[in-house]
Design a protein around this motif. Structure first.
Motif, PDB file in Angstrom:
ATOM      1  N   ALA A 191       0.844  -1.212   0.000  1.00  0.00           N
ATOM      2  CA  ALA A 191       0.000   0.000   0.000  1.00  0.00           C
ATOM      3  C   ALA A 191       0.871   1.251   0.000  1.00  0.00           C
ATOM      4  O   ALA A 191       0.546   2.248  -0.659  1.00  0.00           O
ATOM      5  N   ALA A 192       2.003   1.199   0.717  1.00  0.00           N
ATOM      6  CA  ALA A 192       2.904   2.362   0.750  1.00  0.00           C
ATOM      7  C   ALA A 192       3.455   2.630  -0.648  1.00  0.00           C
ATOM      8  O   ALA A 192       3.629   3.790  -1.044  1.00  0.00           O
ATOM      9  N   SER A 193       3.679   1.561  -1.418  1.00  0.00           N
ATOM     10  CA  SER A 193       4.231   1.740  -2.769  1.00  0.00           C
ATOM     11  C   SER A 193       3.216   2.392  -3.712  1.00  0.00           C
ATOM     12  O   SER A 193       3.579   2.885  -4.766  1.00  0.00           O
ATOM     13  N   TRP A 194       1.936   2.376  -3.333  1.00  0.00           N
ATOM     14  CA  TRP A 194       0.907   3.024  -4.164  1.00  0.00           C
ATOM     15  C   TRP A 194       0.795   4.522  -3.870  1.00  0.00           C
ATOM     16  O   TRP A 194      -0.007   5.223  -4.505  1.00  0.00           O
ATOM     17  N   ASP A 195       1.528   4.981  -2.871  1.00  0.00           N
ATOM     18  CA  ASP A 195       1.524   6.411  -2.512  1.00  0.00           C
ATOM     19  C   ASP A 195       0.177   6.968  -2.061  1.00  0.00           C
ATOM     20  O   ASP A 195      -0.101   8.150  -2.251  1.00  0.00           O
ATOM     21  N   VAL A 196      -0.661   6.109  -1.478  1.00  0.00           N
ATOM     22  CA  VAL A 196      -1.934   6.618  -0.957  1.00  0.00           C
ATOM     23  C   VAL A 196      -2.063   6.346   0.544  1.00  0.00           C
ATOM     24  O   VAL A 196      -3.099   6.590   1.132  1.00  0.00           O
ATOM     25  N   LEU A 197      -0.990   5.838   1.121  1.00  0.00           N
ATOM     26  CA  LEU A 197      -1.076   5.407   2.511  1.00  0.00           C
ATOM     27  C   LEU A 197      -0.646   6.520   3.471  1.00  0.00           C
ATOM     28  O   LEU A 197       0.500   6.952   3.451  1.00  0.00           O
ATOM     29  N   ASP A 198      -1.605   6.950   4.315  1.00  0.00           N
ATOM     30  CA  ASP A 198      -1.312   8.050   5.245  1.00  0.00           C
ATOM     31  C   ASP A 198      -1.002   7.574   6.660  1.00  0.00           C
ATOM     32  O   ASP A 198      -0.565   8.370   7.493  1.00  0.00           O
ATOM     33  N   GLY A 199      -1.276   6.302   6.946  1.00  0.00           N
ATOM     34  CA  GLY A 199      -1.024   5.818   8.305  1.00  0.00           C
ATOM     35  C   GLY A 199      -1.503   4.385   8.452  1.00  0.00           C
ATOM     36  O   GLY A 199      -2.026   3.788   7.508  1.00  0.00           O
ATOM     37  N   VAL A 200      -1.311   3.847   9.665  1.00  0.00           N
ATOM     38  CA  VAL A 200      -1.661   2.451   9.939  1.00  0.00           C
ATOM     39  C   VAL A 200      -2.344   2.381  11.297  1.00  0.00           C
ATOM     40  O   VAL A 200      -1.989   3.119  12.215  1.00  0.00           O
ATOM     41  N   THR A 201      -3.345   1.508  11.397  1.00  0.00           N
ATOM     42  CA  THR A 201      -3.927   1.219  12.712  1.00  0.00           C
ATOM     43  C   THR A 201      -3.739  -0.269  12.996  1.00  0.00           C
ATOM     44  O   THR A 201      -3.896  -1.093  12.092  1.00  0.00           O
ATOM     45  N   THR A 202      -3.359  -0.567  14.228  1.00  0.00           N
ATOM     46  CA  THR A 202      -3.235  -1.979  14.615  1.00  0.00           C
ATOM     47  C   THR A 202      -4.098  -2.191  15.851  1.00  0.00           C
ATOM     48  O   THR A 202      -4.581  -1.230  16.465  1.00  0.00           O
TER      49      THR A 202
END
Ligand code: G3P
Length: 225
Positions: free
Chosen positions: A16-27
């Motif tokens: 997802a980071a490689s798609w350049d749309v990822l602003d953060g992560v929740t776990t």
């Protein structure tokens, strides 16, 4: 509107980071348990991939325990946001952590009143769970919408993070009610890119393009001979 991924899976986060749309992560503890790795190692690794907020959930039930856990989490990555449950103890921890400059995400929110309480305590994010409400026959998105309305009308800085989303339609509804952030499973993010007419369109354009190239090549060959 920000897009977070609701996962602790490194492969999914990297993709997802490689798609350049990822602003953060929740776990959460369930997502971390699925990976079968040390909590610290996993969060440190996520911190090397994602520069946006990474929500890391406490498992203590008392405020002091949550604050102590938060003290460890913030050493794992500079962008950690400490996730605490929507309980009186959780909100006590929010207030203490806010005073120490630590950002919090109040989770397991199922009513607009709970969202208001979390905002009053000074939460950085509040996470209403849409899908789990839908699962028991309620309209989960109503709670998300009401939380947005109430927090905006009182100018709280707390951001509404729509959680427990089950698919692209949930993301669309959350966007229409004006949430600040959506957190979604990897499969949902992947699905958002897709439409059969996009795939068919690319195929048709490429076929036409190839036909033109073949025709031009044939013409050049004829002209030369
Ligand atoms: O991480 C919190 C939330 O998004 C969990 O979702 O699918 O377990 O209801 P779910």
């Amino acid at each position: 509107m920000k897009f977070f991924l609701d996962t602790a899976n490194l492969e999914q986060i990297r993709k997802a980071a490689s798609w350049d749309v990822l602003d953060g992560v929740t776990t959460n503890p369930t997502l971390v348990a699925k990976e079968g790795r040390e909590h610290r190692d996993l969060i440190e690794e996520i911190g090397r991939i994602v520069s946006g907020p990474i929500s890391v959930e406490t498992t203590s039930l008392d405020a002091d325990g949550m604050v102590a856990e938060a003290g460890q989490f913030v050493d794992w990555a500079p962008n950690v946001v400490v996730k605490v449950p929507m309980t009186p103890e959780g909100l006590r921890a929010v207030a203490t952590l806010k005073a120490r400059g630590v950002r919090t995400n109040v989770t397991l929110v199922f009513t607009p009143m709970q969202a208001l309480l979390a905002a009053k305590a000074g939460a950085y994010f509040v996470s209403p769970f849409a899908g789990r409400l839908d699962d028991i026959g309620h309209v989960g998105m109503d709670v998300v919408r009401e939380a947005v309305e109430i927090l905006r009308s009182y100018d709280y800085e707390t951001q509404v993070l729509a959680a427990s989303l089950r698919g692209p339609l949930h993301v669309l509804e959350a966007a229409r009610v004006g949430v600040d952030i959506v957190t979604m499973p990897f499969a949902t993010m992947e699905m958002m890119f897709k439409h059969p007419l996009t795939d068919q369109g690319i195929e048709r354009f490429l076929a036409d393009w190839r036909r033109l190239q073949d025709a031009l090549k044939a013409k050049r060959t004829t002209n030369r001979s």
